[in-house]
Structures are given as structure tokens and as C-alpha cells.
Design a protein around this motif. Structure first.
Motif, short mmCIF file in Angstrom:
data_model
loop_
_atom_site.label_atom_id
_atom_site.label_comp_id
_atom_site.label_asym_id
_atom_site.label_seq_id
_atom_site.Cartn_x
_atom_site.Cartn_y
_atom_site.Cartn_z
N VAL A 9 -4.91 -2.14 8.51
CA VAL A 9 -5.40 -1.03 9.33
C VAL A 9 -5.82 0.09 8.39
O VAL A 9 -5.16 0.36 7.40
N ILE A 10 -6.95 0.72 8.70
CA ILE A 10 -7.51 1.77 7.85
C ILE A 10 -7.83 2.97 8.71
O ILE A 10 -8.41 2.82 9.80
N GLY A 11 -7.47 4.16 8.22
CA GLY A 11 -7.82 5.39 8.92
C GLY A 11 -8.57 6.32 7.99
O GLY A 11 -8.23 6.46 6.82
N ALA A 12 -9.63 6.96 8.52
CA ALA A 12 -10.43 7.88 7.72
C ALA A 12 -11.08 8.90 8.65
O ALA A 12 -11.24 8.67 9.84
N TYR A 31 -12.78 -13.78 3.81
CA TYR A 31 -11.57 -12.96 3.73
C TYR A 31 -10.68 -13.30 4.93
O TYR A 31 -11.16 -13.30 6.07
N PRO A 32 -9.40 -13.63 4.71
CA PRO A 32 -8.61 -14.20 5.80
C PRO A 32 -7.98 -13.20 6.79
O PRO A 32 -7.52 -13.61 7.85
N LEU A 33 -7.96 -11.92 6.45
CA LEU A 33 -7.23 -10.96 7.29
C LEU A 33 -8.16 -10.19 8.22
O LEU A 33 -9.28 -9.85 7.86
N PRO A 34 -7.69 -9.87 9.45
CA PRO A 34 -8.43 -8.94 10.28
C PRO A 34 -8.22 -7.51 9.77
O PRO A 34 -7.13 -7.18 9.27
N VAL A 35 -9.25 -6.68 9.88
CA VAL A 35 -9.19 -5.29 9.41
C VAL A 35 -9.60 -4.40 10.57
O VAL A 35 -10.69 -4.55 11.12
N MET A 36 -8.71 -3.48 10.97
CA MET A 36 -9.00 -2.56 12.06
C MET A 36 -9.18 -1.16 11.48
O MET A 36 -8.38 -0.73 10.66
N VAL A 123 -0.67 -3.96 6.42
CA VAL A 123 -1.04 -3.07 5.32
C VAL A 123 -1.76 -1.88 5.94
O VAL A 123 -2.79 -2.05 6.59
N GLY A 124 -1.21 -0.67 5.74
CA GLY A 124 -1.82 0.55 6.26
C GLY A 124 -2.49 1.32 5.14
O GLY A 124 -1.89 1.51 4.08
N VAL A 125 -3.73 1.75 5.37
CA VAL A 125 -4.51 2.45 4.35
C VAL A 125 -5.01 3.77 4.92
O VAL A 125 -5.75 3.79 5.91
#
Length: 191
Positions: A9-12, A31-36, A123-125
Motif C-alpha cells: 500500500v502506498i500513500g502520497a 511482479y507478483p504483488l498487488p499494489v494499492m 508493506v506500507g509506503v
């Protein structure tokens, strides 16, 4: 580190396009992971984020739909004026509940719901931004045993979001955008 990563997960906010342009296109095909991703957007305009990044990325990029199951190798952007959440069955859901930090979508809302769904596999970004959104959500990610990455504040267009996240969570790792991109590739086994 988080060898069992299952989702990102990504926040900006302010400066998001440039920051995400250094991270998302670095994810390889397969790339194997989902990204939100939550980016603070004006509520009354159509978002061009998915369209913009679709042309830059090897992975699939789309605006999230309500009740959509998560798929690896896909980047999901929160639509304008909706919170993006992850349900316990790992489907996406959209909500028009109250704003958080004057924002809908909210980084905190996504991170907290994803932490409940993925626990230590998350994983939080937190990237550039001009408020404290993401700090509370990153706490939920770390409390669930997940990994917290934060853009080095001195490299951010707007340092408030990374500074708030690091102040609240010294266990989070401060990295440059290139280091974040490399770390995400590594977590997906595609370094």
C-alpha cells in the motif's frame, strides 16, 4: 525482512506524480504483488492517475472498482472522493464515509484496512505529502507485523507526511525513492 510480502500500500499527496514516477515504473512485468495507491485528489474532477501511469508501467494499472478481487502485478489507484479499503476476504471496497485529514481518499483508511486483511504480509509506503495522513495507518501496518517504508523527508517535494510517519514510527525505514523501488522489487523476488 518481510520475505512473506503479500501486498503493498502506498500513500502520497503533494508531489505524488513525481514520487510515484520513480517507484511504480520500476516494478517489472510479472511482479507478483498487488499494489494499492492513495493519492489526495480533488473530489470533483476525474482522476488521470491510472491513465498516466498505465503508459509508464510494465504492470497493469487501473482505478479500483468496488468489490474487485486483488490480483498480483496490478496497481490500483483510489478513485477521487472515495476511500479505498481492503475487505477481510482481500477484495477492494470503496466508501464515501467522512473525510480523514480533510481527504477522501485517505491513506490512513487504506493502510488500516489492509493491515487487518494482510497482517505481517503488508508493506506500507508513505511518500511525499503536506499533512499527517499515513502516520496512523503506518502504525497499524507495523502493529500487524508488516513493513513500513517512508520516503526520506529531505528528498520529498512536501516533507510533512514523511516527517509525521517517521516521528510516529521510528521503526519505519527512511529510504530514497530509488531505494524504495529497489526494495519493492526485491520483496516481489524481482530485484
Amino acid at each position: 525482512m518481510s520475505a512473506g510480502a503479500e501486498a503493498v500500500v502506498i500513500g502520497a499527496s503533494a508531489g505524488a506524480v513525481d514520487a510515484l514516477s520513480a517507484v511504480l515504473p520500476a516494478l517489472p512485468k510479472g511482479y507478483p504483488l498487488p499494489v494499492m495507491v492513495v493519492v489526495h485528489l480533488p473530489p470533483d474532477k476525474k482522476s488521470v492517475m491510472a491513465e498516466l501511469f498505465r503508459g509508464k508501467c510494465a504492470v497493469d494499472v487501473r482505478e479500483a472498482d468496488d468489490k474487485e478481487p486483488l490480483t498480483g502485478g496490478t496497481v490500483y489507484f483510489a478513485p477521487p472522493d472515495y476511500h479505498l479499503l481492503v475487505e477481510p476476504d482481500r477484495r477492494l471496497s470503496l466508501s464515501s464515509e467522512e473525510q480523514v485529514h480533510f481527504s477522501r481518499p485517505s491513506v490512513d483508511v487504506l493502510f488500516e484496512s489492509a493491515a487487518d486483511a494482510f497482517g505481517p504480509g503488508l508493506v506500507g509506503v508513505v511518500l511525499t505529502g503536506a499533512n499527517a495522513d499515513g502516520a496512523r495507518g503506518l502504525r497499524a501496518v507495523l502493529a500487524a507485523g508488516g513493513t513500513g517504508l517512508v520516503q526520506t523527508p529531505t528528498t520529498a517535494a512536501a516533507a510533512a507526511m514523511p516527517l509525521a510517519a517517521l516521528a510516529a514510527h521510528p521503526a519505519a525505514r527512511a529510504l530514497t525513492l530509488d531505494q524504495i523501488a529497489a526494495h519493492l522489487r526485491e520483496l516481489g523476488g524481482t530485484s
